[in-house]
Write a protein that holds these residues in place. Sequence first.
Motif, PDB file in Angstrom:
ATOM      1  N   GLU A  69      -9.830  17.960  21.712  1.00 56.96           N
ATOM      2  CA  GLU A  69      -9.935  17.160  22.929  1.00 56.96           C
ATOM      3  C   GLU A  69     -10.028  15.679  22.561  1.00 56.96           C
ATOM      4  N   ASP A  70      -9.147  14.853  23.122  1.00 59.29           N
ATOM      5  CA  ASP A  70      -9.125  13.423  22.823  1.00 59.29           C
ATOM      6  C   ASP A  70      -9.921  12.661  23.866  1.00 59.29           C
ATOM      7  N   ASP A  71     -10.021  11.366  23.644  1.00 54.35           N
ATOM      8  CA  ASP A  71     -10.706  10.544  24.641  1.00 54.35           C
ATOM      9  C   ASP A  71      -9.824  10.384  25.869  1.00 54.35           C
ATOM     10  N   LYS A  77      -2.402   8.724  28.260  1.00 54.32           N
ATOM     11  CA  LYS A  77      -1.119   8.377  27.642  1.00 54.32           C
ATOM     12  C   LYS A  77      -0.224   9.605  27.532  1.00 54.32           C
ATOM     13  N   LYS A  78      -0.847  10.730  27.165  1.00 51.21           N
ATOM     14  CA  LYS A  78      -0.072  11.969  27.066  1.00 51.21           C
ATOM     15  C   LYS A  78       0.501  12.380  28.415  1.00 51.21           C
ATOM     16  N   GLU A  79      -0.331  12.235  29.457  1.00 51.66           N
ATOM     17  CA  GLU A  79       0.108  12.630  30.793  1.00 51.66           C
ATOM     18  C   GLU A  79       1.264  11.768  31.256  1.00 51.66           C
ATOM     19  N   VAL A  80       1.148  10.462  30.993  1.00 48.63           N
ATOM     20  CA  VAL A  80       2.239   9.554  31.357  1.00 48.63           C
ATOM     21  C   VAL A  80       3.513   9.931  30.615  1.00 48.63           C
ATOM     22  N   GLY A  81       3.378  10.286  29.339  1.00 49.50           N
ATOM     23  CA  GLY A  81       4.537  10.686  28.548  1.00 49.50           C
ATOM     24  C   GLY A  81       5.202  11.934  29.101  1.00 49.50           C
TER      25      GLY A  81
END
Length: 287
Positions: A69-71, A77-81
């Motif tokens: 689990e990241d911050d 950022k992942k979701e935007v990607g």
Amino acid sequence: AGRAKRPRAAGRQLEAGMRGILITCNMNERKCVGEAYSLLGEYGDLLYGPEQFSDHEERLSGSDREEDEDDVEAALKKEVGQIRASTEQKLRRFQSVESGANNVVFIRTQGIEPENLVHHILKDMHTTKKKKTRVILRMLPISGTCKAFMEDMKKYTETFFEPWFKAPNKGTFQIVYKARNNSHMSREEVIKELAGIVGSLNPENKVDLNNPQYTIVVEIIKTVCCLSVVRDYVLFRKYNLQEVVKSNKEDAQQNPSSVTEEQNSEAAKAETEEERNSSKEVKEENK
């Protein structure tokens, strides 16, 4: 009180530089978009093969499960990607954008020739007489767009018309003009200027208002001018999907002049309705 205007994302509204398909409908734009996706997808797959999507989105989803689990910032950022990758996939072939006019849908195309696709659809429906849509009226390919100002249009069409009308190419032609939510353009001036450009490309190009080889379609919406050069405009009932499936007592091959007169009369009914809707839109726009 007027309707609150929705904020529009870049690339999601009709603008100069786009190519695609302009579709008119009868009051139900949402259903029109659904019909358009279904129809274009069916014939698009037949002509160009099924769309090939990458597995980029799936790889992103897989990496989410594998990593710790990241911050919050990294997760965002992942979701935007993922959203961006998904959007890129959906834009591969057809994408609905805001047209800027009521009862008009614009489907942006990528990687295909809209005039060839639409002509193929109309040809098939004209042959089979099989009705495939309920709310779509006309379907016009848009091969190019520019700003709807006379100088921009003149400069753009000098090059745009070359494949059809520059010597040694030549043909008979007519110009059909329609403006929505735009009051600064003059129909007579536009037709005169564009006809002059066609004539300058090859003096052998001649006007034919009855059964021309080519029809130059000029569709102006607000500040965008949509252009195309289409074949069989009269035969295919002015590219009206409701009219083209109706049976004729005499087919075009047997008596072209008779069919031309009949088609011009019947297809004009739909355009008259569009004129009424357009007139209402202009009045609402100027309130």
